[in-house]
Write an enzyme that holds these catalytic residues in place. Structure first.
Site, short mmCIF file in Angstrom:
data_model
loop_
_atom_site.label_atom_id
_atom_site.label_comp_id
_atom_site.label_asym_id
_atom_site.label_seq_id
_atom_site.Cartn_x
_atom_site.Cartn_y
_atom_site.Cartn_z
N HIS B 86 0.85 -1.19 0.00
CA HIS B 86 0.00 0.00 0.00
C HIS B 86 0.88 1.24 0.00
O HIS B 86 1.83 1.33 0.77
CB HIS B 86 -0.91 0.03 1.23
CG HIS B 86 -1.74 1.27 1.29
ND1 HIS B 86 -2.95 1.38 0.63
CD2 HIS B 86 -1.53 2.47 1.90
CE1 HIS B 86 -3.44 2.59 0.83
NE2 HIS B 86 -2.61 3.28 1.60
N ASP B 165 -15.52 1.13 7.50
CA ASP B 165 -14.56 2.10 6.96
C ASP B 165 -15.27 3.07 6.02
O ASP B 165 -15.02 4.28 6.05
CB ASP B 165 -13.43 1.38 6.23
CG ASP B 165 -12.50 2.34 5.51
OD1 ASP B 165 -11.94 3.22 6.20
OD2 ASP B 165 -12.35 2.24 4.29
N ARG B 172 -15.79 11.33 8.30
CA ARG B 172 -14.54 12.08 8.46
C ARG B 172 -14.45 13.18 7.40
O ARG B 172 -14.06 14.32 7.70
CB ARG B 172 -13.33 11.15 8.31
CG ARG B 172 -13.08 10.26 9.52
CD ARG B 172 -12.13 9.13 9.17
NE ARG B 172 -10.85 9.63 8.69
CZ ARG B 172 -9.99 8.92 7.95
NH1 ARG B 172 -10.29 7.68 7.60
NH2 ARG B 172 -8.84 9.44 7.59
N SER B 187 -8.13 2.83 8.69
CA SER B 187 -8.80 2.72 7.39
C SER B 187 -7.97 1.86 6.43
O SER B 187 -8.49 0.95 5.78
CB SER B 187 -9.01 4.12 6.81
OG SER B 187 -9.53 4.05 5.51
N LYS B 191 -8.71 -2.53 5.53
CA LYS B 191 -8.94 -3.01 4.17
C LYS B 191 -7.95 -4.10 3.78
O LYS B 191 -8.31 -5.08 3.13
CB LYS B 191 -8.85 -1.84 3.18
CG LYS B 191 -10.14 -1.04 3.09
CD LYS B 191 -10.02 0.14 2.17
CE LYS B 191 -9.29 1.28 2.84
NZ LYS B 191 -9.50 2.58 2.19
#
Lengths: 436, 436
Positions: B86, B165, B172, B187, B191
Site C-alpha cells: 500500500h 470504513d 470524516r 482505514s 482493508k
C-alpha cells in the site's frame, strides 16, 4: 453573509483552535436551524467547540444567532419594562413562583419562559403543573394577550422561541457536550432575549445542591451570563446564592407550590421570602423602576403584606386555566409520610443537596428521561432549619411518598450531617456575591 | 460485549481524554456499522478522538472492529502466501500497476484492494480504468475465482469489505477529521486485513508531492501502520520513500499505464523500476518466500526480463474485462501537447509536487468531488530527470491537455525550480528509511 459557508472549513477552523468571526457563527446556526446543515456536522462542531473553547465574542455571536432563529418579542409598548429572573437550578427553589407575580405588582411586566426539572433539580413548569388545569404551553397570541391584561405569564419555550436552542440542546444531550459554559450561557440568554426581557437578573446557585459546586465555577458562569445578556442590549446582574441547604422548608412539586403560597400570603420560611424580595428589588433597580434599594425593598414587602402579590398569582393561575380553588386546600397530599429522625444529638449542619434531589427524583418527583411522568405529591419537608439543635430520635423532616417504602426516611436522613458544634453561619440572607 | 453500550458515556470518556477499553470500541464501531448509533454521535466521537488522541491500543481495536464489520478473506488454502503493498499516495506513483503482476510471478498471491485518487494524488483504480473495458468492481466470487486462476486481482473495496470504513470515511470527510493518523491507519489496515493479505508492505511517501511533508510525520505514520498490521497478526514493514520529485517520467492516468507497461517490458525509468523491484523483494522476504535479499531481487528482475510479469499483467487485464490489444498502441493520446520550457540555464533541482498534482487534477486528471469524471488522457511527461542540465528555452517536459490552453505550459514550468548548482542528490534509489 455569504450563502456559501463551507461547513467543513468552519469545523476545521474550530478543530484547529481558531476563533470564528461572528458572521460565520451566525450563518452556521441559522443554516443549522433551517436544517440545511446536517446534524452530524453540527454535533462535530459542538464537540470541537467544547474541547477548543469559545471566546466571549463567540459566545455573544452564538447567543445572538440562537435568539434570531425564531420569534423575538418586543414589549416596549407595554408601559412597564419587561424583566425576568433566571435561576441555574437548585433544591427547593420555588422563588420564580413567588417572584413572577410579585414583580408584576412592582412596576415591571414579567414574560417568564421557564424550564422543566433537570438532573437532580426541580423545574418551574413541573411545579406549576401540580396546580390542576394549569397550562404551561401558551402560543404567542396567548402570551401577548395575558401580558397585556395582567402583566405576567409563566410558560414553556415552545417551538417559536429560539428554535436553534432546541436543536442544539438535543444534540448536546446525546453528544455529552451539555456542561460547557458558553453553551449553557447562550441557551439561557437566547431564551430570555427572545421572550422580550430587557432586564434579566440571574440567580447563580452554588453549593452541594447546585450544578456549580465551587464559587469559582459560579463566578465564571455569572460573569458570562451578565456579559452575554448585556451584549444583547439588556440590563443584567447576577447574584451568586448559597445552595448548600434547601431553600425554605419544602422540596417537591406540590409541596413547593404550597410554600410559595405561604410566602405570597406574607408568612413562609424567612430564607425563601428574603431571596424573593432581594431578587425582585434587584430587577426593579436594574429596570430603572426604583433605583433606590431601600424604597425598592419597601415596595416589594408591601406587595406581599397587602395581598397584592397573592391576588396576582391567583389571576395568573386563572388566566392559564388552573383551578384557583385548589390553592386554598391541601394540594395533592401524599398517601405516605415518614419521619426523618436525627441519629445523634447535635446541630443540623450540612446537607448533601445533590443526594437529596436525587432521592426526590427517585421517588417520582423528577424525571430520569423526558418521557417520565412527574408525581406532584412526593417530596420532603423540613421541620428544622440549618443550625437548629436536634436530639437523637427527634424528627427533623418528613418524607412524603407515593407508597410505603420504610427505607426512605433513612435515605433522607443520610443526606444530612449532624455535628456537635453549630455550623459557622446560618444567615437568612443567601446572597454570597453580586456580579454586575 | 454488553448490548447496552451507552454512546453518551462513550463520548464523554473520550471528551475527557480517557482511553477506551478495546471492547467498548468494538461495540461502538459494530453498532455504528449496523446504523444503530446515529451519525451525529459517530461524528462527535470522531472529533473528540481527533482532538484528544487515540493510543496504539485504541487504534488496534478500531482497526480490528472495522475489519470485522464485513467479510474477511482467507487465502490460506491458496498454496502461495497472500501479500500486498500500500502506498500513501504521491505524484506519478504507478508502482502498484507494476508490482501486483510482478509479485504474482514471484511466489506470492496478490489480492489487491485499491483506491481512487485523493486530493492532488492519483489512484490505482482510476489508472486501471483508462484501459478500455477494465472492471475494477469485482464481487467476492469473482475475486476468489481470479485469485485461484492467475494469483492476482486489482479491485475496489466494494460494500463487502470493511463497511465500517466506508461509513467512518464519509463522516470524516464532512467533519474535517480526515488527516488524523489513527484514522488513516485503521482505514488502510482494515482493508488490507479484510482482503486477506497476511503480509503488507507500506510505501510511505514523504516530500512535496506527498501527504506527509516531513520525515517525522512519515516515520510516525509508518510506525503506526506496521504496528497496527502486526496487531492483526500479519507480517509488515514500511519503506519511507522520496516524493520530492515525480516517480518516473509520466503523471496522468493513461500516461502512467503506458509507463508501467514499459517497466514490465524491462525498460522504463530507472526509479520506477528500482522502487518496484525493492518493494516486491521486500514482500517476498516478509512473506518468507525468499528470505535472502539478493536472491529475492534476482527472482524479481528475472520476472521482468523474462516477460513473465508483462504476461501476468495481460492476463490480469483480460480477466477483468480489459482490452489487452489496447496495451500495444498509444493509450488515449491527448489532443493537445505543449512543451514546458526552462526559463533559465541550470539544473532541474526541485519540484512542487503538490502544485503539479493539483495542475493535473485541474486539467481533468483527478476529481474535485466524488461525482467528477476522470479524463484519462491528460497529464505531464518529463523529458529530463532530476539534476539534469537544461538550457533556457529548452523543453524539459510535455503537458498533455484536453483543450488548447496556452497557460498550461507556464503553470507546469512554475512547479519546477532550476538552479545554477546541481542538487545534492539524485539517487535512483528512492528509499529513505526502512521501518520494521
Amino acid at each position: 453573509l455569504s450563502a456559501a459557508l463551507d461547513a467543513r472549513a468552519f469545523l476545521r477552523d474550530k478543530r484547529n483552535g481558531r476563533e470564528h468571526p461572528a458572521g460565520a457563527i451566525a450563518e452556521f446556526v441559522a443554516r443549522a436551524a433551517r436544517r440545511e446543515i446536517p446534524d452530524y456536522q453540527v454535533s462535530a462542531w459542538l464537540m470541537a467547540a467544547f474541547l477548543r473553547g469559545l471566546s466571549e465574542g463567540e459566545t455573544a455571536a452564538l447567543t445572538e444567532a440562537m435568539t434570531r432563529s425564531g420569534r423575538v418579542f418586543d414589549w416596549s409598548a407595554m408601559g412597564a419594562p419587561a424583566a425576568d429572573k433566571h435561576s441555574t437550578g437548585g433544591i427547593g427553589d420555588k422563588i420564580s413562583l413567588i417572584l413572577a407575580p410579585l414583580a408584576a405588582c412592582c412596576g415591571v411586566c414579567v414574560p417568564m419562559v421557564s424550564g422543566r426539572g433537570l438532573g437532580h433539580t426541580g423545574g418551574t413548569l413541573d411545579k406549576l403543573e401540580s396546580i390542576p388545569g394549569f397550562r404551561t404551553a401558551l402560543n404567542a397570541d396567548a402570551m401577548c394577550a395575558q401580558l397585556e391584561r395582567i402583566g405576567v405569564f409563566m410558560a414553556g419555550q415552545g417551538p417559536e422561541l429560539a428554535p436553534a436552542d432546541g436543536l442544539l440542546y438535543s444534540l448536546r444531550d446525546v453528544t455529552s457536550t451539555v456542561e460547557f459554559q458558553p453553551f449553557i450561557v447562550s441557551s439561557i440568554v437566547s431564551k430570555k432575549i427572545a421572550e422580550g426581557a430587557r432586564t434579566v437578573v440571574y440567580d447563580v446557585k452554588c453549593g452541594s445542591g447546585a450544578f456549580m459546586r465551587t464559587i469559582d465555577e459560579a463566578r465564571s458562569l455569572a460573569r458570562r451570563l451578565v456579559a452575554a445578556t448585556r451584549a444583547m442590549g439588556a440590563a443584567s446582574a447576577a447574584l451568586i446564592t448559597d445552595m448548600s441547604w434547601p431553600i425554605g422548608a419544602a422540596i417537591g412539586n406540590a409541596l413547593e407550590v404550597t410554600e410559595a403560597l405561604e410566602v405570597l400570603r406574607g408568612s413562609g420560611p424567612v430564607e425563601a421570602r428574603e431571596l424573593s424580595v432581594t431578587l425582585t428589588a434587584e430587577m426593579m433597580r436594574l429596570a430603572n423602576v426604583e433605583p433606590d434599594a431601600a424604597r425598592a425593598r419597601s415596595r416589594v414587602t408591601t406587595a406581599l403584606s397587602s395581598g397584592a402579590a397573592l391576588e396576582k398569582f391567583r389571576a395568573l393561575v386563572a388566566a392559564q386555566g388552573g383551578e384557583a380553588r385548589a390553592l386554598d386546600g391541601a394540594l395533592h397530599p401524599a398517601p405516605e409520610r415518614f419521619e426523618v429522625q436525627a441519629r445523634r444529638d447535635g446541630h443540623l449542619a450540612a446537607c448533601d443537596g445533590f443526594a437529596l434531589g436525587e432521592l426526590v427524583v427517585a421517588m417520582g418527583g423528577g424525571r430520569r428521561q423526558a418521557s417520565d411522568a412527574i408525581d406532584p405529591r412526593v417530596g420532603v419537608t423540613m421541620l428544622k432549619r440549618r443550625g437548629d439543635l436536634v436530639r437523637r430520635g427527634e424528627a427533623f423532616a418528613i418524607v412524603h411518598a407515593a407508597s410505603a417504602d420504610e427505607t426512605l426516611a433513612a435515605r433522607a436522613a443520610a443526606c444530612f450531617e449532624i455535628t456537635a458544634a453549630p455550623p459557622a453561619s446560618h444567615a437568612a440572607d443567601l446572597v454570597i456575591e453580586r456580579i454586575a
